[in-house]
Design an enzyme around this catalytic site. Sequence first.
Site, PDB file in Angstrom:
ATOM      1  N   ASN A  56       0.828  -1.209   0.000  1.00 37.47           N
ATOM      2  CA  ASN A  56       0.000   0.000   0.000  1.00 37.47           C
ATOM      3  C   ASN A  56       0.862   1.259   0.000  1.00 37.47           C
ATOM      4  OD1 ASN A  56      -2.310  -1.541   0.079  1.00 37.47           O
ATOM      5  ND2 ASN A  56      -2.764  -1.160   2.228  1.00 37.47           N
ATOM      6  N   HIS A 446     -16.888   3.245 -13.281  1.00 36.48           N
ATOM      7  CA  HIS A 446     -16.653   2.449 -12.075  1.00 36.48           C
ATOM      8  C   HIS A 446     -17.907   1.694 -11.655  1.00 36.48           C
ATOM      9  CE1 HIS A 446     -15.493   2.004  -7.679  1.00 36.48           C
ATOM     10  NE2 HIS A 446     -14.418   1.574  -8.303  1.00 36.48           N
ATOM     11  N   TYR A 479     -12.828  -9.711  -0.584  1.00 30.79           N
ATOM     12  CA  TYR A 479     -13.458  -8.405  -0.396  1.00 30.79           C
ATOM     13  C   TYR A 479     -14.905  -8.623   0.052  1.00 30.79           C
ATOM     14  CZ  TYR A 479      -9.782  -6.104  -3.249  1.00 30.79           C
ATOM     15  OH  TYR A 479      -8.598  -5.628  -3.751  1.00 30.79           O
ATOM     16  N   ARG A 575     -13.631   2.497   6.048  1.00 30.90           N
ATOM     17  CA  ARG A 575     -12.457   1.633   6.163  1.00 30.90           C
ATOM     18  C   ARG A 575     -11.150   2.404   6.062  1.00 30.90           C
ATOM     19  NH1 ARG A 575     -11.528  -1.164   1.030  1.00 30.90           N
ATOM     20  NH2 ARG A 575      -9.924   0.410   0.721  1.00 30.90           N
TER      21      ARG A 575
END
Length: 695
Positions: A56, A446, A479, A575
Site C-alpha cells: 500500500n 466504475h 473483499y 475503512r
Amino acid sequence: MNLLTTPMARDLKDPSLYFNRELAQLEFNFRVLSQAYDERVPLLERLRFLCISNSNLDEFFEVRVAVLRQQIALGTHLPGPDGLAPADVLTRIRARALELVRAQYEFWNDILQPALGEEGIRFVTRDKWTVKQKRWLQGYFQNEIMPVLSPLGLDPAHPFPRILNKSLNLAVVLKGKDAFGREGHMALVRAPRSLPRIIRLPAEVAESPYDFVFLAGILQQFIDEMFPGMRVDGSYQFRVTRNSELVVDEDEVENLAAALSDELAGRGYAHPVRLEIAESCPKAITEMLMANFSLTEQDVYRCAGPVNINRITTIYDQVDRPDLKFPKFTPRTAPALLAGAPVLDIVREQDILLHHPFESFGAVVELVRQASQDPGVLAIKQTLYRTGDYSPLVTHLVEAARNGKDVTVVVELRARFDEEANIRLANRLQEAGVQVVYGVVGYKTHAKMLLIVRREEGKLRRYVHLSTGNYHQITSRIYTDFGLMTANPDIGEDVHKLFQQLSGLGTVIKLKRLMQSPFTLHKGLLEKIEREIAHAQAGRPARIIAKMNALNEAGVIEQLYAASRAGVQIDLIVRGACALLPGIAGVSENIRVRSVIGRFLEHSRVYWFGNDGNAEIYCASADWMERNLLRRIETCFPILDPALAQRVYDESLANFLADNTQAWLLGPDGGYTRVEPGEEMPHSAQLSLVAKLCM
C-alpha cells in the site's frame, strides 16, 4: 485552537475541520500494520498484513506523492478543503512515512522473524549459511542467476542505466583494474523480474522444514564472481519508486486503447518519487543515486532489511501450515438458488441478495453462463472494471457472442494498474465479436452493472445484477461486497438507459430508482441528508448510517456537519481515508466514525437514511469521494425487498457498529483508537458472518 471547545457559530468551511486526504490514507496503513502486530492473528496472516502495508505504501508514493510533486512542479495546485499546500503535505507525509517504515522493519526484525523461526520457517542470512548451504547456493547462483545478469560498470562509455520502477538493484563499489585497464569505481547490478526474490533451500541442505534465502543476499555473497580480478569493497541494495499515474489527453487521441498502450510502455521509467536504500549505504553512494534520480534527502528512505519487503508474501503459498493461517471456509450458495432451477427463472419471481465473500460469487458466473446458452436471451450488456486474467465471466460473454446474442461490454481501460490486462481483455472480446466500448471521455466507468434481455411469451423482460464490487472471482473471496439480482422493471429500465448512455451519445437521463454519478448521486445524497436535518429540526427521530471505503468530498462533509448541528445522529463506517473529523463541539459531536480492519477487505458501500421510520437503504459502487461523486460513472441502487433490506442493515451496518475486536474509532484530531471489548462479549463482525453464512 481547541477543537473540543469550538463555538457553535464556527464556519463549516474552516480548513481545520477537514483532515488531509493523503495523510488520512497514510493513517490507514498504520491500522493495517497493527493487524500484523496483533498476536490474535495467525502468524502467516500477520506476515501478509506486513506485506500489504508495504505494498500500500508503494502505491501511495506511486500515485498520491507523485501527483503532489507534479502539482508543485507545474504550479497548478488549488488548496483543498484542508487548506494545505502540496509542499506542506509532502513534509507531513515524510515524517509519518518514516514512522511507518521504521515500524515495518522493527516488526520484521524483532517480532516476525523470531516467531517464524520458532515454527521452523527461517530466512537464513549469509552469516548463518552452513558450508553445504553456501555450496548449493553458489551452484544456484552460477547456473540460475548469473546467466541472466548484466552487471554494468559506470564510466563515460557506460552511463547510469534506466532503472525499472520498484526493481531490485545493487550499487557496487569496486577496486582494481579490469581486463581493459579501466579503473574500477562503481557498478550496478539489476535483478531482472524473471528471477524469484526469495529462494527456498532444498531439503538436502535445509536445517528447518522451511529455509528461505533472499535473492539480494545471494547476489551480495557471490558478487565478486561478476567482476573477476577486481575487489568488491561493498554492495548495497536500492529500489526506486516512480510516478505510475498514466496521463492521456482523451480529447486529443483518436484511439484510447492505443494511447494507453503507448503510455504503459514508459510507465516503468517515469519520474522517480522515492529512493529506498540499505541502511548501511555510505553517504557518497546515496548522494550519487540521489543525483542520478534527481531526488533529495527528503525522498530517501533507509531500510533495515530487504528493500522489497512486500516480496516476502510469496512464501505464504509455499508454506503448508494451515495452523498458521486463517481457517478455510466455503461460501454458501444463496438459499433461493439451492433448488437448482434456472437462475433467470428464480430471479423473475424474487430478488436475490448476495453477500460476498460469505456467499458464492459462482451465482453471478452461473447467471451469465445460463444466459449465454438460453435461446430466449437476446442481449447481454456488462461493465468490467477489474476481472482478472482468466475470468470465466469473459469466457461466457465470448460464448454468448458466438451463440448469436448481442453482447456489449464496457471495459474501463483506465482502471489503475489493470490497464494492460484490460487492453488484452478488450482485444479478446472484440475478436469474438463482442461490441466493446471504453465508457465516456473524461470519466472512469466504475459502475458494476449486468443487464440481460430475454424474450418470454412474446414480451421482453430485463434481468439485472448490480454490485458494490468488481466482477472478479479472486477478490470476491477476500473483499466484502453486496450484489443484487432483480427483474424489477423500473431498475431494469434504469440500467438499460445507463448502458445506452455509456455506449451512445445523448443528454442527461432521468432515472426512476437508481442514482448515478456524476449527475444525480451527489445531489441525491445532499437532499437525503437535508431531509434528515428537517426531521431533526421538527423534533422527529433523525439518523444516518453509512459504510464506505473513503470519505473526502467537501460538500458531503459540510452537509454532515450541518446535520450533526441539527441533532441528526450519524454513524459512519469508513475503512480507509476519512477527511471528516468527528466529535468537535458545535460541529460534529453527533458524528461517530469507525474503521474495521480484518481478514477481509471491507469494500461494500451501503447508505441508510432513517427518514422518520420510513427507512431507505442503498448499495452503491461509489465512495463519498470527490472523484466518485463528481468525476466517475457510478451507480447507487435501492434494496426494495423489505427482507433483503433488513439483511443488508443487519449484516453490514448494525453488525459492524457492534464490532469490538477489529474496529477503530476516529478522534477529532485525526487519530484512531482501537476498540476493546472490556466487559462486553467480544464481537467480530467478519467472523460472525463467516459463522452465520458459510459452510
